[in-house]
Design an enzyme around this catalytic site. Structure first.
Site, PDB file in Angstrom:
ATOM      1  N   GLN A  81      42.250  64.719  35.939  1.00  0.00           N
ATOM      2  CA  GLN A  81      40.761  63.460  36.561  1.00  0.00           C
ATOM      3  C   GLN A  81      40.420  63.904  38.071  1.00  0.00           C
ATOM      4  OE1 GLN A  81      41.102  59.987  35.807  1.00  0.00           O
ATOM      5  NE2 GLN A  81      42.308  60.032  34.255  1.00  0.00           N
ATOM      6  N   SER A  82      39.935  65.451  37.169  1.00  0.00           N
ATOM      7  CA  SER A  82      38.937  65.732  38.283  1.00  0.00           C
ATOM      8  C   SER A  82      37.760  64.980  38.163  1.00  0.00           C
ATOM      9  CB  SER A  82      38.422  67.377  38.017  1.00  0.00           C
ATOM     10  OG  SER A  82      37.404  67.345  38.935  1.00  0.00           O
ATOM     11  N   ASN A  83      36.785  64.817  39.579  1.00  0.00           N
ATOM     12  CA  ASN A  83      35.993  64.255  39.998  1.00  0.00           C
ATOM     13  C   ASN A  83      35.383  64.856  39.986  1.00  0.00           C
ATOM     14  OD1 ASN A  83      37.099  61.656  41.085  1.00  0.00           O
ATOM     15  ND2 ASN A  83      37.994  62.904  42.891  1.00  0.00           N
ATOM     16  N   CYS A  93      35.194  68.049  38.105  1.00  0.00           N
ATOM     17  CA  CYS A  93      34.170  67.765  36.719  1.00  0.00           C
ATOM     18  C   CYS A  93      34.040  66.865  36.425  1.00  0.00           C
ATOM     19  CB  CYS A  93      35.555  68.129  35.614  1.00  0.00           C
ATOM     20  SG  CYS A  93      37.178  69.515  35.987  1.00  0.00           S
TER      21      CYS A  93
END
Length: 332
Positions: free
Chosen positions: A75-77, A79
């Site tokens: 859930q990387s912001n 990325c």
């Protein structure tokens, strides 16, 4: 004049606003709290990585790259925003995602994971939580080079001495806004993870000879490990821009008491903080970064760390898409 700070793309028009949180300040009975709305930065859904990417993508373009490769959690912001920057620039983007440490990887997940697909990531590779993200990115890069393509690798969180320049610029922005509103900030409080945001802020305030202190609220790692990480970035960023003078250990403060069981694992303090800010100010925090960062600020206020005459600025680093992955935490 060191020209590195001018090699920059521009993804946000103007400054992000600073808002007084009068109702939250009254509720907590401590210092005057304001919030820097970096959740309103440009690129898809906003967030602090946009500032770092302005410098990182500028370097990628200068080097002739045609593909951005980066990594992070599922859930990387970071990325999400790297992919958005690639879309804006007409570049390809490939992502290496680390599977959750607890629970199973959900390929149909909402939140940022949905946006990876909507924005059109060229490739998404999910690796075990304990696997080496950098090695996986290098493998993708080598495969692209063999095809005659030119990849540019961006580390977790965009946190290196180039990415940290984004928050050096932010510190200058904060100083300008403080001057315009005649409200000098005694403290800036921010969630700290990959370290580039905190390091960049400290370098920026040092360059301006500001007395503003930066407090990092850890979202992972213990205090010693996080402070060492931030100090390393602080020194390399300072060297990059030619900033002279000794950097003392006390310049870096990271508080690890609000991490809870681990990265992205909910805590009662985070849930309280997200609810309190939503219900007093109508502002959405996120469960991974700003929720724990605000929990740390609330905890420090309750401990009497600040005086009533202090002005504290909380940096909203974005991340609200993650709220929609854990509705059970906030529903009745």
């Amino acid at each position: 004049m060191n020209k590195i700070r001018y090699h920059r793309r521009k993804y946000t028009q103007g400054h992000t606003p600073i808002e007084r949180l009068e109702r939250l300040s009254k509720e907590l009975g401590g210092p005057s709290i304001s919030i820097k709305r970096d959740d309103m930065l440009g690129l898809t859904a906003g967030g602090n990585k946009t500032r770092k990417l302005e410098y990182l993508v500028a370097e990628a373009i200068e080097q002739g790259a045609d593909t951005l490769i980066t990594c992070g959690a599922v859930q990387s912001n970071h990325c999400r925003l790297t992919l958005a920057a690639a879309v804006r620039e007409g570049l390809h983007c490939q992502l290496v995602l680390s599977a959750p440490e607890t629970g199973d990887y959900q390929p149909q997940a909402s939140g940022n994971h949905l946006l990876f697909h909507l924005l059109g990531a060229e490739k998404i590779e999910v690796i075990p939580a304990e696997a080496d993200l950098l090695a996986a990115m290098e493998e993708l890069a080598e495969s692209l080079r063999k095809q005659g393509r030119k990849p540019y690798l961006i580390p977790v969180g965009g946190s290196n001495e180039v990415g940290s320049l984004g928050y050096m610029a932010c510190a200058e922005e904060i100083e300008q806004q403080a001057w315009e509103t005649t409200t000098p900030y005694d403290y800036v409080v921010t969630a700290t993870g990959s370290g580039g945001t905190q390091a960049g802020l400290i370098v920026g305030f040092m360059a301006r000879q500001s007395n503003t202190k930066v407090i990092g609220i850890n979202v992972s790692r213990d205090r010693a490990a996080q402070e060492a990480k931030v100090m390393g970035l602080l020194r390399s960023t300072a060297a990059r821009i030619g900033l002279q003078g000794d950097i003392r250990a006390e310049a870096v403060l990271c508080d690890d008491r609000f991490v809870g069981p681990g990265y992205a694992i909910p805590t009662d303090g985070m849930i309280e903080a997200v609810r309190l800010v939503a219900r007093t100010e109508g502002i959405l925090l996120d469960p991974v970064y700003t929720g724990k960062g605000m929990a740390g600020l609330i905890g420090l206020i309750r401990e009497g760390h600040f005086t009533k005459s202090d002005h504290v600025l909380f940096l909203h680093t974005g991340g609200s898409p993650a709220l929609y992955t854990v509705p059970q935490l906030f529903l009745p």
